[in-house]
Enzyme design. Structure first.
Site, PDB file in Angstrom:
ATOM      1  N   HIS A  67     -24.175 -51.857 -28.014  1.00  0.00           N
ATOM      2  CA  HIS A  67     -24.967 -52.780 -28.830  1.00  0.00           C
ATOM      3  C   HIS A  67     -26.212 -53.241 -28.076  1.00  0.00           C
ATOM      4  O   HIS A  67     -27.327 -53.195 -28.609  1.00  0.00           O
ATOM      5  CB  HIS A  67     -24.088 -53.979 -29.206  1.00  0.00           C
ATOM      6  CG  HIS A  67     -24.782 -55.000 -30.044  1.00  0.00           C
ATOM      7  ND1 HIS A  67     -24.566 -55.115 -31.390  1.00  0.00           N
ATOM      8  CD2 HIS A  67     -25.686 -55.965 -29.726  1.00  0.00           C
ATOM      9  CE1 HIS A  67     -25.316 -56.098 -31.864  1.00  0.00           C
ATOM     10  NE2 HIS A  67     -25.999 -56.643 -30.871  1.00  0.00           N
ATOM     11  N   GLU A  68     -26.020 -53.655 -26.842  1.00  0.00           N
ATOM     12  CA  GLU A  68     -27.165 -54.148 -26.058  1.00  0.00           C
ATOM     13  C   GLU A  68     -28.117 -53.016 -25.697  1.00  0.00           C
ATOM     14  O   GLU A  68     -29.335 -53.219 -25.663  1.00  0.00           O
ATOM     15  CB  GLU A  68     -26.677 -54.868 -24.798  1.00  0.00           C
ATOM     16  CG  GLU A  68     -25.809 -56.083 -25.070  1.00  0.00           C
ATOM     17  CD  GLU A  68     -26.401 -57.058 -26.071  1.00  0.00           C
ATOM     18  OE1 GLU A  68     -27.630 -57.263 -26.069  1.00  0.00           O
ATOM     19  OE2 GLU A  68     -25.623 -57.629 -26.850  1.00  0.00           O
ATOM     20  N   HIS A  71     -30.489 -52.440 -28.580  1.00  0.00           N
ATOM     21  CA  HIS A  71     -31.643 -53.349 -28.502  1.00  0.00           C
ATOM     22  C   HIS A  71     -32.658 -52.838 -27.467  1.00  0.00           C
ATOM     23  O   HIS A  71     -33.862 -52.803 -27.717  1.00  0.00           O
ATOM     24  CB  HIS A  71     -31.202 -54.758 -28.076  1.00  0.00           C
ATOM     25  CG  HIS A  71     -30.483 -55.534 -29.114  1.00  0.00           C
ATOM     26  ND1 HIS A  71     -31.037 -55.893 -30.321  1.00  0.00           N
ATOM     27  CD2 HIS A  71     -29.228 -56.061 -29.119  1.00  0.00           C
ATOM     28  CE1 HIS A  71     -30.173 -56.597 -31.016  1.00  0.00           C
ATOM     29  NE2 HIS A  71     -29.059 -56.713 -30.314  1.00  0.00           N
TER      30      HIS A  71
END
Length: 152
Positions: A67-68, A71
């Site tokens: 998820h990170e 980003h």
């Protein structure tokens, strides 16, 4: 798992799923309670919640890292890196990252310090803050409220 092992894991996941290198720093943040990780736009480092570094949360940790990294890579590419953007949703689904952080019981619970009771229907209202009993009445019957218990 320590800082260097986490850094190595993030770099491996970045190459395996995104086919791009991760060239910045990963930090462990034990103060996080409601989130699994955080990506910083200004210096591109990633914070990971230290509570997820335990072996029993390994699958959750990989999802949080994906998820990170989503980003991270979208921001560096100049595409939509925010949760609401279609680019973010598509890439996250493609790599199989977590959309939400699982709750592992770190959230703080509010303590109900006051308990009020209706004098007519005896309905009870637990409250965190004090209530002005001259101004507010029972929502069910309109009766007067009285303070039953105070936990401070």
């Amino acid at each position: 798992m320590n800082q260097t092992e986490l850094q190595k894991l993030v770099e491996e996941i970045s190459l395996k799923y995104f086919y791009l290198p991760f060239r910045h720093e990963v930090k462990i943040n034990n103060r996080m309670t409601t989130t699994g990780g955080r990506y910083f736009l200004n210096d591109h480092h990633i914070d990971i919640n230290g509570h997820f570094l335990d072996e029993k949360y390994r699958s959750d940790l990989v999802g949080i890292i994906k998820h990170e990294l989503t980003h991270y890579h979208l921001h560096l590419a100049g595409l939509g890196y925010q949760h609401r953007n279609r680019d973010f949703k598509n890439l996250l689904a493609r790599v199989g990252g977590s959309r939400y952080t699982p709750d592992i019981g770190l959230r703080r619970r509010q303590v109900k310090n006051y308990l009020y009771e209706c004098e007519d229907c005896h309905f009870q209202y637990p409250r965190v803050r004090k209530v002005n009993t001259r101004k507010y009445r029972c929502g069910r019957c309109g009766g007067r409220l009285k303070l039953v218990r105070r936990n401070k």
